[in-house]
Design an enzyme around this catalytic site. Structure first.
Site, PDB file in Angstrom:
ATOM      1  N   MET A  27       0.851  -1.193   0.000  1.00 39.68           N
ATOM      2  CA  MET A  27       0.000   0.000   0.000  1.00 39.68           C
ATOM      3  C   MET A  27       0.888   1.245   0.000  1.00 39.68           C
ATOM      4  SD  MET A  27      -3.418  -0.981   2.081  1.00 39.68           S
ATOM      5  CE  MET A  27      -2.831  -0.661   3.719  1.00 39.68           C
ATOM      6  N   HIS A  41       9.294   1.443   3.322  1.00 42.92           N
ATOM      7  CA  HIS A  41      10.389   1.506   4.292  1.00 42.92           C
ATOM      8  C   HIS A  41      11.267   0.273   4.064  1.00 42.92           C
ATOM      9  CE1 HIS A  41       8.009  -1.464   6.371  1.00 42.92           C
ATOM     10  NE2 HIS A  41       7.027  -0.612   6.594  1.00 42.92           N
ATOM     11  N   HIS A  73       9.714  -3.086   3.187  1.00 45.06           N
ATOM     12  CA  HIS A  73       9.304  -3.306   1.788  1.00 45.06           C
ATOM     13  C   HIS A  73      10.528  -3.611   0.927  1.00 45.06           C
ATOM     14  CE1 HIS A  73       5.967  -0.665   3.278  1.00 45.06           C
ATOM     15  NE2 HIS A  73       5.257  -1.578   2.648  1.00 45.06           N
ATOM     16  N   GLN A  82     -10.005  -2.670   3.132  1.00 45.32           N
ATOM     17  CA  GLN A  82      -9.449  -3.266   4.348  1.00 45.32           C
ATOM     18  C   GLN A  82      -9.372  -2.276   5.509  1.00 45.32           C
ATOM     19  OE1 GLN A  82      -5.619  -4.185   2.218  1.00 45.32           O
ATOM     20  NE2 GLN A  82      -4.710  -3.744   4.205  1.00 45.32           N
TER      21      GLN A  82
END
Ligand code: PAF
Length: 254
Positions: free
Chosen positions: A22, A26, A29, A53
């Site tokens: 999403m 950082h 990821h 979600q």
């Protein structure tokens, strides 16, 4: 690196590794991008803040978004294609088909509807991108359990790979939510990884972690089975920020 907004533009050949995200990238990821880079011909990162979600509209609106920065990070980490679709590409008008995994543990109970949104968007992304492998972080252990369950139950031909949690030097698991913590809250938040870590090896890890929470009151502390590992997972609120974390107490991630 290509940035594509619609499924027909994906045009992928070779073995594809997908990292669903999403955004707000950082080092956690980046570790997923690198793992995908090492194991596949083509690395796709999806960048989609999935409205389905989020329980609270305010949480969705406040979610950090900086696509230009994310694209730079992805390119440096060796991503080939960023798939950043508009909402209508994922949820076309009249969308009415949802994936509901029925067992979602304490995290699912605490966030009604959350894993329905996660499972649905992941299955949709798997269908659009057609990866051989998809990469998820251990930090979101229950999410990995749910996605694996959907893949297994529905016979989807994707290998779900789970990568170890990346932590800051002080031990806090990386999360886009950490930016919301004040310095004093961040100090208190460290009680979560410390309590979990201190419970590794205890006869009753749940009780040991609860006893070590040092003023934090956990929403839950529970044991999960994630691949070959037993994971001790907990959620706490520090101020208005909800944090989750987990440690392996037995076995190894697979
Ligand atoms: O972990 C996340 O960032 C999201 O839950 C995911 C897997 C990208 C689905 O929207």
């Amino acid at each position: 690196m290509r940035v594509v907004r619609s499924a027909p533009e994906l045009q992928l050949t070779g073995v594809v590794g997908l990292v669903p995200t999403m955004g707000a990238f950082h080092a956690g990821h980046v570790a997923l991008f690198r793992a995908a880079r090492a194991e596949n011909d083509v690395v796709v990162a999806s960048l989609f803040v999935n409205p389905a979600q989020f329980e609270e509209q305010s949480d969705l609106a406040a979610y950090p978004r900086d696509e230009a920065r994310d694209l730079e990070v992805a390119e440096r980490a060796g991503v080939d294609v960023v798939f950043a679709p508009p909402a209508e590409e994922i949820y076309p008008p009249g969308f009415a088909t949802w994936i509901e995994v029925e067992e979602t543990g304490a995290e699912g109970a605490a966030r009604p509807g959350h894993f329905r949104g996660v499972a649905t968007v992941c299955v949709k992304l798997f269908n659009l991108v057609r990866p051989a492998r998809a990469y998820f972080g251990q930090k979101d252990a229950q999410q990995a359990v749910v996605v694996r369950r959907a893949v297994r139950d529905l016979g989807i031909g994707v290998e779900v790979r789970v990568q170890p949690t990346v932590r800051d030097a002080d031990g806090l698991a990386l999360s886009s939510r950490n930016a919301r913590l004040s310095p004093e809250e961040r100090e208190r938040a460290l009680g979560l990884p410390r309590a979990l870590q201190s419970a590794v090896g205890a006869e009753d890890p749940v009780a040991a972690a609860r006893a070590a929470m040092n003023g934090l009151s956990p929403e839950y502390v529970e044991l999960l089975e994630l691949g070959g590992a037993t994971v001790l997972a907990a959620a706490v609120r520090v101020g208005s920020t909800r944090l989750i974390d987990n440690v392996i107490v037995k076995g190894e991630l697979s």
